[in-house]
Design a protein around this motif. Sequence first.
Motif, PDB file in Angstrom:
ATOM      1  N   UNK A   1       9.787  22.081 -69.748  1.00 49.12           N
ATOM      2  CA  UNK A   1       9.590  22.750 -71.072  1.00 49.12           C
ATOM      3  C   UNK A   1      10.730  22.131 -72.005  1.00 49.12           C
ATOM      4  N   UNK A   2      11.464  21.428 -71.395  1.00 41.77           N
ATOM      5  CA  UNK A   2      12.861  21.145 -71.378  1.00 41.77           C
ATOM      6  C   UNK A   2      12.455  19.912 -73.060  1.00 41.77           C
ATOM      7  N   UNK A   3      11.880  18.846 -72.216  1.00 43.67           N
ATOM      8  CA  UNK A   3      11.335  17.564 -72.648  1.00 43.67           C
ATOM      9  C   UNK A   3      10.050  18.542 -73.910  1.00 43.67           C
ATOM     10  N   UNK A   4       9.572  19.939 -73.347  1.00 45.66           N
ATOM     11  CA  UNK A   4       8.634  20.036 -75.441  1.00 45.66           C
ATOM     12  C   UNK A   4       9.291  20.291 -76.231  1.00 45.66           C
ATOM     13  N   UNK A   5      10.292  20.651 -75.809  1.00 45.88           N
ATOM     14  CA  UNK A   5      11.557  21.909 -76.844  1.00 45.88           C
ATOM     15  C   UNK A   5      12.047  20.598 -77.554  1.00 45.88           C
ATOM     16  N   UNK A   6      12.435  19.337 -76.876  1.00 47.27           N
ATOM     17  CA  UNK A   6      13.169  18.903 -78.267  1.00 47.27           C
ATOM     18  C   UNK A   6      12.606  17.814 -78.729  1.00 47.27           C
ATOM     19  N   UNK A   7      13.482  16.897 -79.969  1.00 46.65           N
ATOM     20  CA  UNK A   7      12.241  16.609 -80.099  1.00 46.65           C
ATOM     21  C   UNK A   7      12.567  14.454 -80.484  1.00 46.65           C
ATOM     22  N   UNK A   8      12.289  14.485 -78.980  1.00 47.46           N
ATOM     23  CA  UNK A   8      13.110  13.246 -78.241  1.00 47.46           C
ATOM     24  C   UNK A   8      12.023  12.194 -78.191  1.00 47.46           C
ATOM     25  N   UNK A   9      11.073  11.710 -79.319  1.00 47.44           N
ATOM     26  CA  UNK A   9      10.309  10.571 -78.670  1.00 47.44           C
ATOM     27  C   UNK A   9      10.666   9.735 -78.059  1.00 47.44           C
ATOM     28  N   UNK A  10      11.800   9.323 -76.841  1.00 45.34           N
ATOM     29  CA  UNK A  10      12.493   8.440 -76.160  1.00 45.34           C
ATOM     30  C   UNK A  10      11.777   9.074 -74.890  1.00 45.34           C
ATOM     31  N   UNK A  11      11.723  10.385 -74.887  1.00 46.99           N
ATOM     32  CA  UNK A  11      11.366  11.326 -73.472  1.00 46.99           C
ATOM     33  C   UNK A  11       9.934  11.089 -73.160  1.00 46.99           C
ATOM     34  N   UNK A  12       9.488  11.779 -74.601  1.00 49.46           N
ATOM     35  CA  UNK A  12       7.873  12.561 -75.157  1.00 49.46           C
ATOM     36  C   UNK A  12       7.235  12.238 -76.057  1.00 49.46           C
ATOM     37  N   UNK A  13       5.835  11.724 -76.077  1.00 52.89           N
ATOM     38  CA  UNK A  13       5.312  11.369 -77.247  1.00 52.89           C
ATOM     39  C   UNK A  13       3.459  12.003 -77.138  1.00 52.89           C
ATOM     40  N   UNK A  14       3.992  12.930 -78.112  1.00 57.71           N
ATOM     41  CA  UNK A  14       2.892  14.368 -77.728  1.00 57.71           C
ATOM     42  C   UNK A  14       1.065  13.099 -78.450  1.00 57.71           C
ATOM     43  N   UNK A  15       1.283  11.792 -78.377  1.00 56.61           N
ATOM     44  CA  UNK A  15      -0.234  11.093 -78.321  1.00 56.61           C
ATOM     45  C   UNK A  15       0.047  10.356 -76.899  1.00 56.61           C
ATOM     46  N   UNK A  16       1.225  10.818 -75.879  1.00 54.48           N
ATOM     47  CA  UNK A  16       0.811   9.824 -74.879  1.00 54.48           C
ATOM     48  C   UNK A  16       0.884  11.309 -73.765  1.00 54.48           C
ATOM     49  N   UNK A  17       0.785  12.774 -73.984  1.00 54.07           N
ATOM     50  CA  UNK A  17       0.393  14.020 -73.273  1.00 54.07           C
ATOM     51  C   UNK A  17      -0.287  13.827 -72.379  1.00 54.07           C
ATOM     52  N   UNK A  18      -1.473  12.897 -72.152  1.00 56.07           N
ATOM     53  CA  UNK A  18      -3.017  12.771 -70.887  1.00 56.07           C
ATOM     54  C   UNK A  18      -3.023  11.365 -70.120  1.00 56.07           C
ATOM     55  N   UNK A  19      -0.593  10.874 -70.271  1.00 53.19           N
ATOM     56  CA  UNK A  19      -0.251   9.550 -69.778  1.00 53.19           C
ATOM     57  C   UNK A  19       0.493   9.974 -69.144  1.00 53.19           C
ATOM     58  N   UNK A  20       1.847  11.126 -69.730  1.00 51.73           N
ATOM     59  CA  UNK A  20       2.985  10.855 -69.723  1.00 51.73           C
ATOM     60  C   UNK A  20       3.512  11.672 -68.481  1.00 51.73           C
ATOM     61  N   UNK A  21       4.720  10.738 -68.279  1.00 53.76           N
ATOM     62  CA  UNK A  21       5.764  11.322 -66.827  1.00 53.76           C
ATOM     63  C   UNK A  21       5.985  12.542 -66.544  1.00 53.76           C
ATOM     64  N   UNK A  22       6.651  12.326 -67.901  1.00 53.02           N
ATOM     65  CA  UNK A  22       7.505  13.825 -68.281  1.00 53.02           C
ATOM     66  C   UNK A  22       7.027  15.081 -68.019  1.00 53.02           C
ATOM     67  N   UNK A  23       5.271  15.110 -67.959  1.00 57.38           N
ATOM     68  CA  UNK A  23       5.017  16.873 -68.768  1.00 57.38           C
ATOM     69  C   UNK A  23       3.397  16.481 -67.216  1.00 57.38           C
ATOM     70  N   UNK A  24       4.575  16.283 -65.842  1.00 56.23           N
ATOM     71  CA  UNK A  24       2.931  16.489 -64.970  1.00 56.23           C
ATOM     72  C   UNK A  24       2.245  17.867 -64.899  1.00 56.23           C
TER      73      UNK A  24
END
Length: 116
Positions: free
Chosen positions: A44-67
Amino acid sequence: MRPAFTELVPVAETYIGSDFYFDDSQDRGSVASQLYHEVSTDELVVLKQSDRRRFKVEDCLTSKAIPALRAAVCNFVVGGVIRRLQSERAGSRRPKSSFSSTPKRPEPYMHGKKMS
């Protein structure tokens, strides 16, 4: 807290409410135990912050940050496609479906237990 853009709709007879998702999900013998999965605070913290180093919305289906969220969306899409194919084969109307994600448990729920 309800987002400003949401509107209440009539409740259908087939409505499955919070008791099913929060209470029944604690019973291993209930199908609800297979539906509810808690999302970690880190996710949830990853989604709340705008840190594109941790999570990019375009990578939502492959990102390990939001399993947990990634699995939820993928399972919903796959389940929806299966239901659509089943309906087409049966010659019936396409089923309607919706996806709901609640980042916080509604009070009085805490850690899967109803508080009095």
